[in-house]
Design an enzyme around this catalytic site. Structure first.
Site, PDB file in Angstrom:
ATOM      1  N   GLY A   1     -21.046   5.315  -3.504  1.00 43.18           N
ATOM      2  CA  GLY A   1     -19.979   5.731  -4.408  1.00 43.18           C
ATOM      3  C   GLY A   1     -19.775   4.649  -5.444  1.00 43.18           C
ATOM      4  O   GLY A   1     -20.715   3.955  -5.851  1.00 43.18           O
TER       5      GLY A   1
ATOM      6  N   LYS B   1       0.871  -1.188   0.000  1.00 44.89           N
ATOM      7  CA  LYS B   1       0.000   0.000   0.000  1.00 44.89           C
ATOM      8  C   LYS B   1       0.898   1.224   0.000  1.00 44.89           C
ATOM      9  O   LYS B   1       2.023   1.171   0.520  1.00 44.89           O
ATOM     10  CB  LYS B   1      -0.879   0.019   1.260  1.00 44.89           C
TER      11      LYS B   1
ATOM     12  N   GLY C   1     -23.163   3.920   1.783  1.00 47.06           N
ATOM     13  CA  GLY C   1     -22.133   4.470   0.888  1.00 47.06           C
ATOM     14  C   GLY C   1     -22.561   4.250  -0.550  1.00 47.06           C
ATOM     15  O   GLY C   1     -22.668   3.105  -0.996  1.00 47.06           O
TER      16      GLY C   1
HETATM   17  P1  NAD Z   1     -16.176   6.242  -3.107  1.00 50.99           P
HETATM   18  O1  NAD Z   1     -15.432   7.418  -2.590  1.00 50.99           O
HETATM   19  O2  NAD Z   1     -16.528   6.164  -4.548  1.00 50.99           O
HETATM   20  O3  NAD Z   1     -17.564   6.092  -2.299  1.00 50.99           O
HETATM   21  C1  NAD Z   1     -17.682   6.212  -0.919  1.00 50.99           C
HETATM   22  C2  NAD Z   1     -19.132   6.575  -0.604  1.00 50.99           C
HETATM   23  O4  NAD Z   1     -19.299   6.577   0.810  1.00 50.99           O
HETATM   24  C3  NAD Z   1     -19.552   7.955  -1.094  1.00 50.99           C
HETATM   25  O5  NAD Z   1     -20.839   7.870  -1.683  1.00 50.99           O
HETATM   26  C4  NAD Z   1     -19.647   8.777   0.190  1.00 50.99           C
HETATM   27  O6  NAD Z   1     -20.610   9.805   0.090  1.00 50.99           O
HETATM   28  C5  NAD Z   1     -20.074   7.699   1.160  1.00 50.99           C
HETATM   29  N1  NAD Z   1     -19.857   8.066   2.567  1.00 50.99           N
HETATM   30  C6  NAD Z   1     -18.838   8.771   3.124  1.00 50.99           C
HETATM   31  N2  NAD Z   1     -19.065   8.932   4.430  1.00 50.99           N
HETATM   32  C7  NAD Z   1     -20.232   8.312   4.704  1.00 50.99           C
HETATM   33  C8  NAD Z   1     -20.987   8.123   5.883  1.00 50.99           C
HETATM   34  N3  NAD Z   1     -20.595   8.625   7.043  1.00 50.99           N
HETATM   35  N4  NAD Z   1     -22.143   7.422   5.805  1.00 50.99           N
HETATM   36  C9  NAD Z   1     -22.564   6.909   4.630  1.00 50.99           C
HETATM   37  N5  NAD Z   1     -21.888   7.062   3.486  1.00 50.99           N
HETATM   38  C10 NAD Z   1     -20.737   7.752   3.526  1.00 50.99           C
HETATM   39  O7  NAD Z   1     -15.341   4.963  -2.643  1.00 50.99           O
HETATM   40  P2  NAD Z   1     -15.419   3.463  -3.192  1.00 50.99           P
HETATM   41  O8  NAD Z   1     -14.365   3.269  -4.209  1.00 50.99           O
HETATM   42  O9  NAD Z   1     -16.832   3.116  -3.511  1.00 50.99           O
HETATM   43  O10 NAD Z   1     -14.938   2.666  -1.896  1.00 50.99           O
HETATM   44  C11 NAD Z   1     -15.808   2.459  -0.786  1.00 50.99           C
HETATM   45  C12 NAD Z   1     -15.160   1.487   0.179  1.00 50.99           C
HETATM   46  O11 NAD Z   1     -14.861   0.281  -0.523  1.00 50.99           O
HETATM   47  C13 NAD Z   1     -13.826   1.963   0.786  1.00 50.99           C
HETATM   48  O12 NAD Z   1     -13.702   1.436   2.079  1.00 50.99           O
HETATM   49  C14 NAD Z   1     -12.796   1.306  -0.109  1.00 50.99           C
HETATM   50  O13 NAD Z   1     -11.550   1.144   0.570  1.00 50.99           O
HETATM   51  C15 NAD Z   1     -13.486  -0.030  -0.374  1.00 50.99           C
HETATM   52  N6  NAD Z   1     -12.965  -0.694  -1.571  1.00 50.99           N
HETATM   53  C16 NAD Z   1     -13.170  -0.150  -2.794  1.00 50.99           C
HETATM   54  C17 NAD Z   1     -12.631  -0.781  -3.891  1.00 50.99           C
HETATM   55  C18 NAD Z   1     -12.879  -0.233  -5.280  1.00 50.99           C
HETATM   56  O14 NAD Z   1     -12.452  -0.904  -6.239  1.00 50.99           O
HETATM   57  N7  NAD Z   1     -13.555   0.885  -5.453  1.00 50.99           N
HETATM   58  C19 NAD Z   1     -11.873  -1.953  -3.740  1.00 50.99           C
HETATM   59  C20 NAD Z   1     -11.702  -2.514  -2.466  1.00 50.99           C
HETATM   60  C21 NAD Z   1     -12.262  -1.854  -1.373  1.00 50.99           C
END
Ligand code: NAD
Length: 415
Positions: A218, A105, A216
Site C-alpha cells: 500500500g 488517537k 503489504g
Molecule cells: P495501506 O492501506 O495503504 O496498505 C496496506 C497494504 O497491506 C495493502 O496493500 C493491503 O493489500 C496489504 N495487506 C492487507 N492485508 C494483508 C495481508 N494479510 N498480507 C499482506 N498484505 C496485506 O496502509 P499504509 O498506509 O501503507 O499502512 C500500512 C501500515 O503502516 C499500517 O500498519 C499503518 O498503521 C502503518 N503506518 C502507516 C503510516 C503512513 O503514513 N501511511 C504511518 C505510520 C504507520
C-alpha cells in the site's frame, strides 16, 4: 497461540521501561493510563434518509511534552482499548523522535467500504462537531490513519473552520497541499524507515544492496520499495505481498513497474515472471531486509523461528507480538521497532504544523533533509539506550520515549 489485549501490551511495555528507568510509582501510574478520554455517539444522515449512530473516540494519552498528536481511524473493529494502545504508542513515538508533541488517537466504528463519499463526509463533519472543543494546534492535532485520507482531513478542517469562523489549517495534518499540506508527506513514513535501515546496515555491516522483501504493498510498502534503492544505492526486491497474495522473483522486481502493475490490476499478483508463494512464506524469505508494512501481529511465536532477515524495519504498527520479539532477539535479528521505524510520517506532520503556523512553506529538499536528521539522531539515541541498558531494540526505544515524557511530567510538577 498468543492472545492479548493491545492496551495491556502497551501498558506492559511502559512498565518494563519504567522499571529500567527506576521511575516512582506515581510516574508509572501516570504513564500507564491516558490523561484524557472522550467517547461519543455520532448521528449521521445516510443516503437513504435514515439516521445512523456511530460510536466514536478521541483519546489524548499524554500531553506533557506538547499538544497531543495522532491519527483518526474509520474501522469496524475499533474499541476503546485499541485506541488507547495506539494513543500510547504515539506518545512514545513523538518522544523518541524528540518532537515537542504528546500522543493521541481517534476512531469511529464504521465500515467505510460500505459507505458513499457523501456519507463519509457527513461522518467526518459529525466527528469534528463532537471533538472540536478538545482539538487545535495548541491542544491536539489529528491526522489520517486507517481508511481516512487527505480528503477526510479537508472535510474535517473545513468543519472546524466553519465552527470557529477562522482559518486554522494547523488543526489537522496531512491535508492536501492546496489547503495547507506539506511537501514530502506522501513518502515520509517509508523514507523515515529506509533512513533507519541505512543507519542499521552501516552499524551492523549488513548489505542493503542484497535482497529485500515487503509485506503489504500500500502507501508505506510501495514507497519503501522505491526509496530503498534510491536511498541505499541498490537492493533486489525479491518478495512482496498484498491482501490478495504474495509473489517471489529471486532475480528481483523493478519497483516502479510493480507499482504500475498494482495500479492497473489492483494487486501484485500476476507480475510478469514472479511466482505465487503462500502469504506466510513471504516473511520467511532469505533476505537482508524485511519490511512488514501491512498489519499488526503478523510475526508471532509460530513463524519467528523461521525468519531469516538480518534487519526487520517495522513500517506497520505493532507487526511483532511480544513472544516473537524475544525469539527474534535471541536469533540476533536486528529489529527497528515501529515507534522508530514508522515515525517519519508524524515527523513530517509536525513540519506541516510549523509551516501552517507561519503560512510559509518549505521546499521538498528541506523537508527531506530535516526528516533525515531527526530520524538519524533518533536511531542513534535508541542504539545508545540498547547498549546502556542491555535490552532488546523495542525496549531500548521505549526507554528513550518514556524517559523523555517522565522528565517533562516531573518538570511540570505532575509527579
Ligand atoms: P495501506 O492501506 O495503504 O496498505 C496496506 C497494504 O497491506 C495493502 O496493500 C493491503 O493489500 C496489504 N495487506 C492487507 N492485508 C494483508 C495481508 N494479510 N498480507 C499482506 N498484505 C496485506 O496502509 P499504509 O498506509 O501503507 O499502512 C500500512 C501500515 O503502516 C499500517 O500498519 C499503518 O498503521 C502503518 N503506518 C502507516 C503510516 C503512513 O503514513 N501511511 C504511518 C505510520 C504507520
Amino acid at each position: 497461540m498468543e492472545s492479548y489485549n493491545s492496551f495491556q501490551v502497551a501498558q506492559h511495555q511502559v512498565r518494563e521501561a519504567a522499571r529500567l528507568l527506576h521511575l516512582d510509582k506515581a510516574t508509572v501510574e501516570l504513564l500507564s493510563w491516558p490523561q484524557r478520554e472522550f467517547r461519543c455517539t455520532l448521528q449521521v444522515r445516510m443516503d437513504d434518509g435514515r439516521i445512523e449512530n456511530f460510536h466514536a473516540y478521541r483519546i489524548q494519552y499524554n500531553y506533557a511534552r506538547g499538544p497531543a498528536k495522532g491519527g483518526i481511524r474509520f474501522h469496524p473493529d475499533e474499541t476503546v482499548d485499541t485506541i488507547r494502545a495506539l494513543a500510547s504508542w504515539m506518545t512514545w513515538k513523538t518522544a523518541v523522535i524528540d518532537l515537542p508533541l504528546g500522543g493521541a488517537k481517534g476512531g469511529v466504528c464504521c465500515n467505510p467500504k460500505t459507505m458513499s463519499p457523501r456519507e463519509l463526509e457527513n461522518l467526518s463533519r459529525a466527528y469534528i462537531r463532537a471533538i472540536h472543543p478538545m482539538i487545535g494546534i495548541d491542544r491536539d492535532v489529528p491526522a489520517p490513519d486507517v481508511y481516512t485520507n487527505p480528503q477526510t482531513m479537508a472535510w474535517m478542517m473545513d468543519e472546524y473552520e466553519t465552527i470557529t469562523g477562522r482559518h486554522h489549517p494547523g488543526v489537522l495534518t496531512d491535508k492536501p497541499q492546496q489547503i495547507g499540506g506539506t511537501e514530502g508527506r506522501r513518502d515520509a513514513t517509508a523514507r523515515g524507515g529506509v533512513i533507519t535501515v541505512r543507519e542499521a546496515c552501516s552499524a551492523l555491516g549488513a548489505d542493503p544492496t542484497k535482497a529485500f522483501a515487503i509485506q503489504g504493498f500500500g502507501n508505506a510498502g510501495q514507497r519503501a520499495a522505491l526509496l530503498h534503492r534510491e536511498i541505499l544505492g541498490g537492493g533486489k526486491l525479491v518478495g512482496v505481498s498484498d491482501s490478495r497474495g504474495a509473489i517471489y522473483l529471486p532475480e528481483g522486481m523493478d519497483p516502479e513497474e510493480l507499482v504500475m502493475h498494482k495500479l492497473k490490476s489492483g494487486s501484485v499478483l500476476g507480475f510478469p515472471g514472479a511466482k505465487v508463494i503462500p502469504q506466510e512464506a513471504l516473511l520467511e524469505l532469505d533476505v537482508e531486509v524485511l519490511y512488514p508494512a501491512a498489519l499488526e501481529n503478523v510475526i508471532t511465536e509460530d513463524n519467528a523461528p523461521n525468519i531469516r532477515a538480518r534487519v526487520i524495519c517495522e513500517l506497520a504498527n505493532g507487526p511483532t507480538t511480544p513472544a516473537a520479539d524475544i525469539i527474534l532477539n535471541r536469533k540476533g535479528i536486528h529489529v527497528i521497532p515501529d515507534i522508530l521505524a514508522s515515525a517519519g510520517g508524524v515527523t513530517v506532520s509536525y513540519f506541516e504544523m510549523i509551516q501552517d503556523s507561519y503560512s510559509w512553506f518549505w521546499e521538498e529538499e528541506l523537508v527531506h533533509g530535516r526528516l533525515d536528521s531527526k530520524l538519524t539522531r533518533a536511531y542513534h539515541a535508541v542504539q545508545e539506550a540498547i547498549r546502556e541498558k542491555h535490552v532488546h531494540p523495542r525496549l531500548g526505544a521505549m526507554v528513550v520515549g518514556v524517559a523523555r515524557v517522565a522528565e517533562a511530567a516531573k518538570l511540570r510538577g505532575w509527579v
